[in-house]
Design a protein around this motif. Structure first.
Motif, PDB file in Angstrom:
ATOM      1  N   ALA A 154      -4.695  -9.267 -12.098  1.00 47.89           N
ATOM      2  CA  ALA A 154      -4.175  -8.822 -10.715  1.00 47.89           C
ATOM      3  C   ALA A 154      -5.285  -8.201 -10.045  1.00 47.89           C
ATOM      4  O   ALA A 154      -5.921  -7.229 -10.563  1.00 47.89           O
ATOM      5  N   ASP A 155      -5.576  -8.351  -8.738  1.00 45.62           N
ATOM      6  CA  ASP A 155      -6.686  -7.724  -8.077  1.00 45.62           C
ATOM      7  C   ASP A 155      -6.341  -7.771  -6.555  1.00 45.62           C
ATOM      8  O   ASP A 155      -5.581  -8.778  -6.066  1.00 45.62           O
ATOM      9  N   THR A 209      -4.559  -4.951 -13.963  1.00 50.88           N
ATOM     10  CA  THR A 209      -4.654  -4.747 -12.555  1.00 50.88           C
ATOM     11  C   THR A 209      -6.022  -4.339 -12.337  1.00 50.88           C
ATOM     12  O   THR A 209      -6.869  -3.682 -13.220  1.00 50.88           O
ATOM     13  N   THR A 237       4.192   0.319 -11.464  1.00 47.76           N
ATOM     14  CA  THR A 237       4.043  -0.787 -12.454  1.00 47.76           C
ATOM     15  C   THR A 237       5.317  -0.252 -13.681  1.00 47.76           C
ATOM     16  O   THR A 237       5.901  -1.145 -14.305  1.00 47.76           O
ATOM     17  N   VAL A 239      -2.548  -8.859  -5.876  1.00 43.07           N
ATOM     18  CA  VAL A 239      -1.643  -7.656  -5.694  1.00 43.07           C
ATOM     19  C   VAL A 239      -2.190  -6.465  -5.238  1.00 43.07           C
ATOM     20  O   VAL A 239      -3.384  -5.901  -5.631  1.00 43.07           O
ATOM     21  N   ALA A 296      -6.558  -0.634 -11.849  1.00 40.20           N
ATOM     22  CA  ALA A 296      -6.847  -0.636 -10.559  1.00 40.20           C
ATOM     23  C   ALA A 296      -7.336   0.810 -10.210  1.00 40.20           C
ATOM     24  O   ALA A 296      -6.501   1.591 -10.342  1.00 40.20           O
ATOM     25  N   SER A 325       0.458   3.877  -8.145  1.00 43.10           N
ATOM     26  CA  SER A 325       0.513   2.354  -8.928  1.00 43.10           C
ATOM     27  C   SER A 325       0.991   2.477 -10.151  1.00 43.10           C
ATOM     28  O   SER A 325       1.742   1.607 -10.680  1.00 43.10           O
ATOM     29  N   MET A 371       4.597  -9.403  -8.656  1.00 45.76           N
ATOM     30  CA  MET A 371       3.619  -9.802  -9.983  1.00 45.76           C
ATOM     31  C   MET A 371       4.374  -9.592 -11.352  1.00 45.76           C
ATOM     32  O   MET A 371       4.344 -10.455 -12.048  1.00 45.76           O
ATOM     33  N   ASN A 382      -3.218  -0.356 -16.397  1.00 45.66           N
ATOM     34  CA  ASN A 382      -3.331  -0.073 -15.330  1.00 45.66           C
ATOM     35  C   ASN A 382      -4.881   0.389 -14.936  1.00 45.66           C
ATOM     36  O   ASN A 382      -5.095   1.675 -15.203  1.00 45.66           O
ATOM     37  N   VAL A 414       3.972  -5.096  -6.205  1.00 47.86           N
ATOM     38  CA  VAL A 414       4.055  -4.878  -7.722  1.00 47.86           C
ATOM     39  C   VAL A 414       5.213  -5.447  -8.362  1.00 47.86           C
ATOM     40  O   VAL A 414       5.016  -6.320  -9.658  1.00 47.86           O
ATOM     41  N   VAL A 464      -1.560  -2.903  -5.774  1.00 45.82           N
ATOM     42  CA  VAL A 464      -0.898  -1.944  -6.766  1.00 45.82           C
ATOM     43  C   VAL A 464      -0.187  -0.739  -6.146  1.00 45.82           C
ATOM     44  O   VAL A 464       0.738   0.098  -6.680  1.00 45.82           O
ATOM     45  N   ILE A 487      -0.951  -7.995 -18.490  1.00 46.95           N
ATOM     46  CA  ILE A 487      -1.372  -7.751 -17.194  1.00 46.95           C
ATOM     47  C   ILE A 487      -2.420  -6.610 -16.799  1.00 46.95           C
ATOM     48  O   ILE A 487      -2.344  -5.752 -17.719  1.00 46.95           O
TER      49      ILE A 487
END
Length: 245
Positions: A35-36, A11, A116, A56, A85, A112, A67, A83, A64, A58, A9
């Protein structure tokens, strides 16, 4: 194919450094969830690499958790979490940054990572894996007028180290990358104004003489998340052309 058979994944994977990481992971054989916050960007990058795109936020627990559930349901397991983002505030004296901007920076850059972790660490503890937090040279060598962004990235580096210590017995490695600014949507925000003069001034602080690129980040991320880096955890690797020297 260093990541063959792995599921990741990423982000913030719809643009900039995140998209570079997604493309490199796919090139190395991973299946990737992009994921964005920008659904169209996530879908566009995912379609390039045969991955799954998902909108997503975050900073939102429900988003989250959805996701994470979808990734596990689709692929059976998640081996790698990036991670990536992030956001910033415009350059300003620290006391003039609005509370709204402060809250947004810490929600996206810091909360975030907590969210996560809550959603995916229990799953990853069961079979091991790798978590990669995209920090910044700003967390190591901060510059004036980006105070709260600098602080958020320093937080991320400390979070990386404490996560690494706690999760090592479960076979989960946690590292960070610290890029210098690059050709991403945040560049204008870092510079204040994106002009040739501002770029030249910033580039003068980087010994190698160029910005970090999405490809630079993808290459470093693929290494740290592969089995080649099985003895590396708690590191904050500078991908900055010598900026922090």
């Amino acid at each position: 194919m260093r990541l063959s058979g792995k599921t990741a994944i990423v982000t913030g994977g719809g643009s900039g450094f995140g998209a570079g990481i997604v493309r490199k992971f796919a090139e190395e054989g991973a299946k990737v969830v992009v994921a964005d916050i920008n659904a169209d960007a996530a879908e566009t990058v995912a379609s390039e690499v045969g991955g799954v795109g998902r909108r997503v936020d975050v900073s939102d627990r429900t988003s989250v958790e959805e996701m994470a559930r979808e990734a596990i349901s689709t692929f059976g397991r998640v081996d790698i979490l990036v991670n990536n983002a992030g956001t910033t505030h415009l350059p300003a004296p620290m006391e003039e940054v609005s509370e709204e901007d402060f809250d947004r920076v810490f929600a996206v850059n810091c909360k975030s990572v907590y969210l996560t972790a809550r959603a995916l660490v229990p799953h990853m503890k069961a079979h091991g894996g790798a978590i990669l937090n995209i920090a910044s040279t700003a967390g190591l060598s901060p510059r004036p007028r980006l105070n709260w962004y600098n602080a958020s990235k320093g937080w991320m580096i400390t979070a990386t180290k404490t996560m690494a210590v706690e999760l090592a017995p479960a076979g989960v490695r946690v590292n960070a990358l610290c890029p210098v600014a690059g050709e991403t949507p945040l560049l204008k925000s870092f510079l204040g104004e994106d002009t040739p003069e501002m770029r030249a001034k910033f580039l003068a602080t980087i010994p190698i003489g160029r910005f970090s690129t999405p490809a630079d980040m993808g290459n470093a991320a693929a290494f740290l998340c592969s089995d080649e880096a099985s003895m590396i955890t708690g590191a904050a690797l500078e991908v900055d052309g010598g900026r922090c020297i």
